[in-house]
Write a protein that holds these residues in place. Structure first.
Motif, PDB file in Angstrom:
ATOM      1  N   LYS A   9      44.327  -5.223 -46.332  1.00  0.00           N
ATOM      2  CA  LYS A   9      43.153  -5.792 -46.772  1.00  0.00           C
ATOM      3  C   LYS A   9      42.586  -4.848 -47.895  1.00  0.00           C
ATOM      4  O   LYS A   9      42.030  -5.200 -49.067  1.00  0.00           O
ATOM      5  CB  LYS A   9      42.200  -6.418 -45.762  1.00  0.00           C
ATOM      6  CG  LYS A   9      40.989  -7.067 -46.409  1.00  0.00           C
ATOM      7  CD  LYS A   9      39.966  -7.498 -45.360  1.00  0.00           C
ATOM      8  CE  LYS A   9      38.821  -8.056 -45.758  1.00  0.00           C
ATOM      9  NZ  LYS A   9      38.071  -8.558 -44.807  1.00  0.00           N
ATOM     10  N   GLN A  10      42.289  -3.613 -47.237  1.00  0.00           N
ATOM     11  CA  GLN A  10      41.948  -2.619 -48.340  1.00  0.00           C
ATOM     12  C   GLN A  10      42.820  -2.425 -49.558  1.00  0.00           C
ATOM     13  O   GLN A  10      42.131  -2.179 -50.646  1.00  0.00           O
ATOM     14  CB  GLN A  10      41.731  -1.290 -47.746  1.00  0.00           C
ATOM     15  CG  GLN A  10      40.363  -1.194 -47.208  1.00  0.00           C
ATOM     16  CD  GLN A  10      40.129   0.400 -46.650  1.00  0.00           C
ATOM     17  OE1 GLN A  10      41.215   0.999 -46.366  1.00  0.00           O
ATOM     18  NE2 GLN A  10      39.195   0.964 -46.561  1.00  0.00           N
ATOM     19  N   GLN A  13      42.028  -5.266 -51.906  1.00  0.00           N
ATOM     20  CA  GLN A  13      40.811  -5.254 -52.485  1.00  0.00           C
ATOM     21  C   GLN A  13      40.907  -4.194 -53.604  1.00  0.00           C
ATOM     22  O   GLN A  13      40.471  -4.373 -54.824  1.00  0.00           O
ATOM     23  CB  GLN A  13      39.789  -4.768 -51.613  1.00  0.00           C
ATOM     24  CG  GLN A  13      39.182  -6.015 -50.636  1.00  0.00           C
ATOM     25  CD  GLN A  13      38.221  -5.081 -49.632  1.00  0.00           C
ATOM     26  OE1 GLN A  13      38.214  -4.131 -49.522  1.00  0.00           O
ATOM     27  NE2 GLN A  13      37.510  -5.994 -49.072  1.00  0.00           N
ATOM     28  N   LYS A  17      40.069  -4.750 -57.703  1.00  0.00           N
ATOM     29  CA  LYS A  17      39.065  -3.827 -58.384  1.00  0.00           C
ATOM     30  C   LYS A  17      39.753  -3.017 -59.241  1.00  0.00           C
ATOM     31  O   LYS A  17      39.152  -2.895 -60.391  1.00  0.00           O
ATOM     32  CB  LYS A  17      38.559  -2.842 -57.299  1.00  0.00           C
ATOM     33  CG  LYS A  17      37.331  -3.716 -56.506  1.00  0.00           C
ATOM     34  CD  LYS A  17      36.673  -2.989 -55.333  1.00  0.00           C
ATOM     35  CE  LYS A  17      35.591  -3.971 -54.815  1.00  0.00           C
ATOM     36  NZ  LYS A  17      34.574  -2.913 -54.417  1.00  0.00           N
TER      37      LYS A  17
END
Length: 106
Positions: A9-10, A13, A17
């Motif tokens: 998930k990180q 993200q 970003k």
């Protein structure tokens, strides 16, 4: 398994970003100056040159070497400022993700 899912998930993200940051960097402009403002180079934080200003007093054949030196200095100044802007954006991007320091040149 929960740790792996959290990492995935990180990563997603971060990828999102990173793309957002790349888009923003294209809009961040810096200006490198040399010769007390006789030469200015404007570029984006993605290192795309957007413009060059040269004082008319340098547009003489006998000033060619001075102009060349000032251009090199102005480009270097603009590049350093662009790199700083990129690092600041990267730091703001990765700051909340809990990534180890130094991973992206921080």
């Amino acid at each position: 398994m929960a740790d792996f899912l959290g990492m995935m998930k990180q990563a997603a993200q971060l990828q999102s970003k990173m793309q957002e940051m790349q888009d923003q960097l294209a809009n961040v402009e810096v200006e490198g100056i040399s010769g007390g403002g006789l030469v200015a180079v404007r570029m984006t934080a993605k290192m795309d040159v957007k413009g060059i200003k040269i004082d008319p007093s340098l547009m003489k054949a006998e000033e060619r070497e001075v102009l060349e030196d000032l251009l090199v200095t102005a480009f270097g100044d603009a590049r350093r400022k662009a790199e700083t802007a990129m690092q600041e954006k990267m730091q703001a991007l990765t700051g909340g993700l809990g990534l180890p320091p130094g991973l992206f040149g921080q």
